[in-house]
Design an enzyme around this catalytic site. Structure first.
Site, PDB file in Angstrom:
ATOM      1  N   GLU A  84       0.815  -1.207   0.000  1.00  0.00           N
ATOM      2  CA  GLU A  84       0.000   0.000   0.000  1.00  0.00           C
ATOM      3  C   GLU A  84       0.854   1.265   0.000  1.00  0.00           C
ATOM      4  O   GLU A  84       1.969   1.278   0.517  1.00  0.00           O
ATOM      5  CB  GLU A  84      -0.890   0.042   1.246  1.00  0.00           C
ATOM      6  CG  GLU A  84      -1.881  -1.087   1.352  1.00  0.00           C
ATOM      7  CD  GLU A  84      -2.607  -1.082   2.687  1.00  0.00           C
ATOM      8  OE1 GLU A  84      -3.399  -1.999   2.915  1.00  0.00           O
ATOM      9  OE2 GLU A  84      -2.369  -0.159   3.506  1.00  0.00           O
ATOM     10  N   CYS A 324      -1.831   2.003   7.512  1.00  0.00           N
ATOM     11  CA  CYS A 324      -1.085   0.994   6.772  1.00  0.00           C
ATOM     12  C   CYS A 324      -1.577  -0.419   7.088  1.00  0.00           C
ATOM     13  O   CYS A 324      -1.817  -0.770   8.237  1.00  0.00           O
ATOM     14  CB  CYS A 324       0.414   1.114   7.037  1.00  0.00           C
ATOM     15  SG  CYS A 324       0.911   0.884   8.741  1.00  0.00           S
TER      16      CYS A 324
END
Length: 332
Positions: A84, A324
């Protein structure tokens, strides 16, 4: 590769050295294939297509916040792994948070990145490609880069150092180290390894607790290097480099958000060149919840009154799981 390494490779292949400069400029502009390098002879492009590859991130999923235009990317890498990145807008410009590993082995209780463990390290190219893919998609070049996405950067030490060298290259993205933050959950041996290098980036230490009793419960790394040892390493780092450390402190309701915790935190970092970044936690597991706004404000006020530079991190992308690991975990 650096420009110098690429020049050696090109000349060993029997091509003129100036061709290395052409290729390097294309790579540092985010070229996705050698076919894009139209100022190279066709036979050279074919040769490189046969012998080499350019690492790319491909957008698997993209989410845009309706609240603040934060953009979260889920990237698929060439081997199918996913990572990501997040593009965030601030008054000073755009910052991009990138991943350094596919998964994480640190096991912090509040973090979604570590739920399924570590798959592998990312290469410098894969770190760079996260930025280039975002630039190509959004048309925005970030002015700041934060290595706080999936993974523990200092657990991928050599690749992260190479990435920092490449991302700051004037021929490429030209993002200087003073515009880069590198996080760590507290790998003390690596902090000491950084000191002789006199890095110019901001070292962000994920502290999240003022003592071993609390930190042991949420951060397994603390069983190897306890809070006193970590704080000593941070003091040694700031004294040697004259660079301010940013302590990341995720507030977890009923665990590390009390007045006593705030006073104890202030006492152990007092006099250090540092800043405390207070983060109302984004829940990754059911038993992890964030305190209310009053408790967050109270925690910050105690630190400030004790002479500690402290701010509350602005929450961005709350409607798109911008913390995250959350998107990767859900997709998996």
């Amino acid at each position: 590769m650096t420009a110098e390494e690429l020049t050696v490779l090109i000349t060993e292949q029997g091509f003129p050295a100036y061709r290395a400069g052409q290729i390097y400029k294309w790579l540092m502009r985010g070229a996705r294939s050698f076919d894009e390098m139209t100022d190279l002879p066709l036979n050279m492009r074919q040769n490189f297509n046969d012998c080499y590859s350019i690492v790319n991130c491909n957008i698997q999923k993209k989410l845009v916040s309706k609240h603040d235009d934060t953009v979260k990317y889920l990237y698929r890498l060439d081997d199918g792994e996913t990572v990501e990145s997040v593009l965030m807008q601030y008054k000073h410009g755009y910052s991009m948070c990138i991943s350094t590993q596919a998964g994480c082995r640190m096991g912090c209780a509040f973090c979604a990145s570590t739920v399924n463990g570590l798959s592998r390290n990312l290469s410098p190219s894969e770190m760079l490609s996260q930025i280039y893919t975002c630039v190509r998609d959004s048309g925005i070049k970030p002015s700041n880069v934060v290595l706080m996405g999936i993974g523990e950067p200092l657990d991928n030490f050599d690749n992260v150092l190479r990435f920092l060298q490449l991302v700051s290259d004037p021929q490429g993205l030209n993002i200087g180290q003073r515009h880069i933050s590198v996080s760590t959950c507290g790998l003390v041996d690596k902090i000491y390894e950084l000191i002789p290098m006199r890095p110019q980036f901001t070292l962000s230490v994920s502290l999240h607790a003022p003592n071993d009793e609390i930190r042991n419960r949420i951060m397994p790394v603390n069983r190897k290097w306890g809070v006193p040892e970590l704080i000593k390493a941070c003091r040694d780092y700031t004294n040697a480099t004259s660079r301010r450390i940013s302590f990341e402190y995720s507030l977890i309701k009923g665990l590390n958000d009390t007045d006593d915790c705030a006073y104890e935190l202030a006492s152990i970092i007092k006099g250090m060149l540092c800043h405390v970044n207070i983060i109302p936690v984004n829940p990754a597991r059911e038993h992890i919840t964030r305190p209310d706004a009053h408790r967050v404000s109270r925690f910050k006020d105690i630190l400030v009154k004790q002479g500690i530079n402290a701010t509350v991190r602005r929450t961005l992308g709350g409607d798109i799981d911008a913390s995250c690991g959350q998107l990767r975990r859900r997709y998996s």
